[in-house]
Scaffold this motif. Structure first.
Motif: not given
Length: 339
Positions: A229-239, A247-255
């Protein structure tokens, strides 16, 4: 030197931390002796303390977030002087001979000296360190603050600065713990649009304090949908060391977005669908700390942007208590041993 022995916390058998006295050793060629002032307690210490690293031998002194002053130098040392404050991180010195080193990739050295694993680390008053593993510590940082920065700080800083994200891009930091609370600060300092992802509404104020522009409570909303909803993440840093939450966060990545994993869950795999990767050109990768010069960059950037870890300090003799607090997730957010 007025004493020929020093105190150390060593692992004599899996799970057994004990206070002992060791004889003070002289550094060999290419090495220095460090009088330790502070040493952080890291989750990776589990590998030494609980024997999760294959082939670990005992007795061994754990600890790889070390700050102290050079107390003695061996033959062949140049560029370092007595009394100089230095840091020693997880990767304690590359061999210079393997194929990785010959290509300049010192982080993946196949014969890496690993602090607190292949040689004695920083749960002690003294240690012997390789010249190649030394990082200069800026005067603006107190030792207790600098200690977590040469591992937890380095890990998050290097992962973000080597990522494809550019200033203004949406970067999400999953987990506001020992790694994540530093990741949020570094991401803000690098000019990213920062989203922190945590468990519970009570983390929102802390996320904002650390520099996040937005907070997602994964207990009450779908973090992947919220990121989209925010446009998708360019990077997700999983700490956070939880594959189930990653695992579910992968769907939050932008193209063409990238997930960078730095929190290690050794018990469970990260699950993903090839469709998520192929249709959208998304990727998942890991990041492993960095070299000594990367540590210096981390420390310098921390001074520049006024980034500091949130720590709880205990004396060396309470190392077992500090380790247990870290293991139970009770630390807010890094335990540091003070000598």
């Amino acid at each position: 030197m007025t004493s020929h022995t020093y105190r150390a916390i060593q692992v004599s058998a899996p799970g057994k931390l004990e206070l002992v006295e060791h004889v003070v050793m002289e550094p060999g060629p290419g090495k220095v002796r460090v009088r330790i002032e502070a040493c952080g307690v890291c989750h990776s210490d589990v590998g030494t303390v609980d024997a999760t690293i294959p082939g670990i031998t005992y007795p061994r002194v754990p600890g790889h977030e070390v700050i102290g002053k050079i107390d003695a130098v061996g033959d062949g040392i140049s560029g370092w002087k007595l009394g100089q404050r230095v840091g020693v991180g997880y990767l304690g010195g590359w061999c210079g001979r393997c194929s990785s080193c010959r290509r300049g990739d010192f982080v993946t050295c196949q014969n890496q000296a690993v602090t607190g694993v292949t040689y004695d680390g920083g749960y002690a008053e003294f240690m012997i360190a390789e010249e190649r593993g030394l990082a200069a510590v800026p005067a603006e940082l107190v030792s207790a603050d600098a200690a977590p920065l040469v591992c937890a700080g380095l890990t998050t800083y290097n992962a973000l600065r080597n990522s494809p994200a550019r200033p203004g891009d949406l970067v999400a930091v999953q987990g506001i713990g020992g790694l994540g609370h530093l990741g949020v600060q570094f991401a803000r300092g690098m000019g990213f649009r920062v989203v922190a992802i945590g468990l519970g509404a009570d983390k929102a104020a802390l996320a904002e304090q650390l520099g996040a522009h937005c907070y997602i409570d994964s207990q009450t909303e779908d973090p992947a949908a919220a990121l989209q909803s925010l446009g998708g993440a360019r990077v997700i840093l999983a700490t956070a060391p939880s594959s189930k939450s990653v695992s579910p966060l992968i769907g939050g990545l932008a193209p063409r977005g990238r997930m960078i994993v730095v929190g290690v869950d050794g018990a469970h795999p990260i699950e993903l669908s090839p469709i998520q990767l192929v249709f959208g050109l998304r990727s998942v990768e890991g990041a492993l700390t960095g070299s000594a010069i990367d540590s210096e960059d981390t420390l310098g950037f921390s001074v520049l942007e006024n980034i500091r870890p949130m720590i709880e300090a205990l004396p060396l003799e309470q190392a077992a208590e500090a380790y247990t607090s870290m293991l139970r997730g009770e630390a807010r957010f890094r335990m540091v041993l003070i000598m």
